[in-house]
Motif scaffolding. Structure first.
Motif, PDB file in Angstrom:
ATOM      1  N   GLY A  57       0.680  -1.105  -0.087  1.00 38.21           N
ATOM      2  CA  GLY A  57       0.407  -0.315  -0.194  1.00 38.21           C
ATOM      3  C   GLY A  57       0.829   1.500   0.331  1.00 38.21           C
ATOM      4  O   GLY A  57       0.042   1.862  -0.794  1.00 38.21           O
ATOM      5  N   HIS A  58       1.973   1.238   0.393  1.00 37.20           N
ATOM      6  CA  HIS A  58       3.156   2.595   0.279  1.00 37.20           C
ATOM      7  C   HIS A  58       3.983   2.809  -0.502  1.00 37.20           C
ATOM      8  O   HIS A  58       4.146   3.601  -0.879  1.00 37.20           O
ATOM      9  CB  HIS A  58       4.172   2.486   2.283  1.00 37.20           C
ATOM     10  N   TYR A  59       3.034   1.811  -1.790  1.00 37.18           N
ATOM     11  CA  TYR A  59       3.891   2.305  -2.963  1.00 37.18           C
ATOM     12  C   TYR A  59       2.777   3.030  -4.183  1.00 37.18           C
ATOM     13  O   TYR A  59       3.363   3.794  -5.094  1.00 37.18           O
ATOM     14  CB  TYR A  59       3.760   0.573  -4.027  1.00 37.18           C
ATOM     15  N   VAL A  60       2.237   3.144  -3.321  1.00 39.03           N
ATOM     16  CA  VAL A  60       0.433   4.003  -4.707  1.00 39.03           C
ATOM     17  C   VAL A  60       0.935   5.514  -4.617  1.00 39.03           C
ATOM     18  O   VAL A  60       0.841   5.982  -5.515  1.00 39.03           O
ATOM     19  CB  VAL A  60      -0.936   4.074  -3.244  1.00 39.03           C
ATOM     20  N   ILE A  61       2.297   5.768  -3.740  1.00 43.75           N
ATOM     21  CA  ILE A  61       2.586   7.126  -4.183  1.00 43.75           C
ATOM     22  C   ILE A  61       3.237   7.324  -6.158  1.00 43.75           C
ATOM     23  O   ILE A  61       3.071   8.389  -6.902  1.00 43.75           O
ATOM     24  CB  ILE A  61       3.680   7.957  -3.285  1.00 43.75           C
ATOM     25  N   ALA A  62       3.628   5.980  -6.653  1.00 42.85           N
ATOM     26  CA  ALA A  62       4.318   5.489  -7.570  1.00 42.85           C
ATOM     27  C   ALA A  62       2.977   5.842  -9.027  1.00 42.85           C
ATOM     28  O   ALA A  62       3.328   6.803  -9.365  1.00 42.85           O
ATOM     29  CB  ALA A  62       4.853   4.757  -8.014  1.00 42.85           C
ATOM     30  N   PRO A  63       2.093   4.922  -8.970  1.00 39.38           N
ATOM     31  CA  PRO A  63       0.614   5.106  -9.555  1.00 39.38           C
ATOM     32  C   PRO A  63      -0.185   6.125  -9.230  1.00 39.38           C
ATOM     33  O   PRO A  63      -0.527   6.478 -10.495  1.00 39.38           O
ATOM     34  CB  PRO A  63      -0.013   3.836  -8.626  1.00 39.38           C
ATOM     35  N   PHE A  64       0.856   7.055  -8.309  1.00 41.23           N
ATOM     36  CA  PHE A  64      -0.056   8.027  -7.978  1.00 41.23           C
ATOM     37  C   PHE A  64       0.305   9.768  -9.241  1.00 41.23           C
ATOM     38  O   PHE A  64      -1.110   9.798  -9.981  1.00 41.23           O
ATOM     39  CB  PHE A  64      -0.969   8.882  -6.457  1.00 41.23           C
ATOM     40  N   ALA A  65       1.532   9.405  -9.006  1.00 38.11           N
ATOM     41  CA  ALA A  65       2.241  10.194  -9.552  1.00 38.11           C
ATOM     42  C   ALA A  65       2.184  10.636 -10.779  1.00 38.11           C
ATOM     43  O   ALA A  65       2.179  10.912 -12.021  1.00 38.11           O
ATOM     44  CB  ALA A  65       4.073  10.259  -8.573  1.00 38.11           C
ATOM     45  N   ALA A  66       2.107   9.360 -11.629  1.00 30.68           N
ATOM     46  CA  ALA A  66       2.180   8.998 -12.711  1.00 30.68           C
ATOM     47  C   ALA A  66       0.756   9.393 -13.507  1.00 30.68           C
ATOM     48  O   ALA A  66       0.399   9.862 -14.105  1.00 30.68           O
ATOM     49  CB  ALA A  66       2.252   7.388 -13.007  1.00 30.68           C
ATOM     50  N   ALA A  67      -0.208   8.761 -13.094  1.00 25.43           N
ATOM     51  CA  ALA A  67      -1.701   9.607 -13.362  1.00 25.43           C
ATOM     52  C   ALA A  67      -1.718  10.454 -12.698  1.00 25.43           C
ATOM     53  O   ALA A  67      -2.375  11.629 -14.052  1.00 25.43           O
ATOM     54  CB  ALA A  67      -2.428   8.835 -11.820  1.00 25.43           C
ATOM     55  N   ILE A  68      -1.841  11.576 -12.028  1.00 28.08           N
ATOM     56  CA  ILE A  68      -1.341  13.024 -12.220  1.00 28.08           C
ATOM     57  C   ILE A  68      -0.567  13.501 -13.418  1.00 28.08           C
ATOM     58  O   ILE A  68      -1.700  14.373 -13.781  1.00 28.08           O
ATOM     59  CB  ILE A  68      -0.997  13.834 -10.680  1.00 28.08           C
TER      60      ILE A  68
END
Length: 282
Positions: A73-84
């Motif tokens: 769950g703490h890896y979500v920063i990477a998909p979130f950053a890509a999505a932004i």
């Protein structure tokens, strides 16, 4: 494109385009720095180690069809950053990363946008990915299922049960990207539990396994293409990475699992990554 806070990459109508995967990986790092900087600490290291993997997946995944699972769950920063960066999430949402009540959480939950599944407890994401892949098989669907998994999760028995199940059912549309950064909260993974030889273990469970440089975007993309050609078993890409890769100004003793980022270091990291992006277009 779908910018709803409940959007998933697999939802019909969701769309994006990746013109330059290497540039997207750089932008993931820069965006992650900007997301973590207001609080001065956070899971930046996971974005640094997984940036190329996430960028590669977004560059090959079919929008509105393929699925993306983030097991740790703490890896979500990477998909979130890509999505932004791809316009799937707003910059306003990015500014609220990790704040109380924000859908852009520091640790993903069942309500997290973009991802088809994420979980707080480690070792469970592959089971969900196997469920999606089995459903696709039963429905005779050609959707691909991409699962981001961490090497520390190999210490969890549930992961190996899911791996055994996937191989038995020949779920060839399932691809695991295993972020082998040798980092977990208690210290280096190899100081906690011996998990090597990783590739041989997955192969013994019946998987197509490739051991690759996880920071070479072309190599990761080629491995994803090779996995797509395998029609008899699931695939795992063991991506050798570092939680401090891509930002030279980080101190040599930076704890990659949970990086402290005071204002002066955040400014230096932002300037360094911005210069690298400008150099791409020079």
């Amino acid at each position: 494109m779908n910018t709803s806070t409940s959007a998933r990459v697999s939802e019909p109508g969701t769309s994006w385009a990746v013109a330059d995967p290497a540039e997207l990986a750089l932008r993931i790092r820069l965006r992650a720095v900007q997301m973590v900087a207001p609080q001065g600490f956070g899971y930046l290291g996971q974005a640094l180690s997984a940036a190329e993997q996430v960028a590669a997946v977004f560059s090959v995944a079919q929008p509105g069809r393929d699925r993306l699972i983030c097991s740790p769950g703490h890896y979500v920063i990477a998909p979130f950053a890509a999505a932004i960066e791809l316009g799937l999430l707003s910059t306003e949402m990015a500014a609220a990363y990790g704040q109380n009540g924000s859908p852009i959480e520091a640790i993903g939950t069942e309500r997290s946008p973009i991802l088809d599944y994420t979980c707080g407890s480690l070792g469970q994401g592959l089971s969900a990915a196997v469920g999606f892949a089995l459903s696709g098989y039963l429905l005779d669907s050609r959707e691909r299922v991409f699962a981001l998994v961490s090497d520390g999760e190999l210490e969890e028995g549930q992961l190996w049960e899911a791996a055994m199940f996937a191989a038995h059912h020949r779920l060839d549309r399932l691809t695991v990207l295993l972020d082998a950064n040798n980092s977990q909260v208690d210290g280096p993974v190899d100081s906690i539990t011996t998990i090597e030889p990783i590739a041989e273990k997955w192969r013994s469970f019946g998987w197509h396994a490739l051991d690759i440089d996880g920071h070479d975007i072309d190599v990761v993309r080629a491995a994803l293409a090779a996995a797509d050609e395998v029609t008899t078993r699931p695939s795992v890409l063991i991506c050798r990475t570092s939680t401090v890769h891509g930002i030279d100004c980080l101190p040599p003793d930076a704890d990659g699992h949970f990086i402290k980022l005071p204002p002066d270091l955040a400014t230096a990291a932002t300037a360094e990554l911005t210069a690298k992006l400008e150099a791409l277009h020079a």
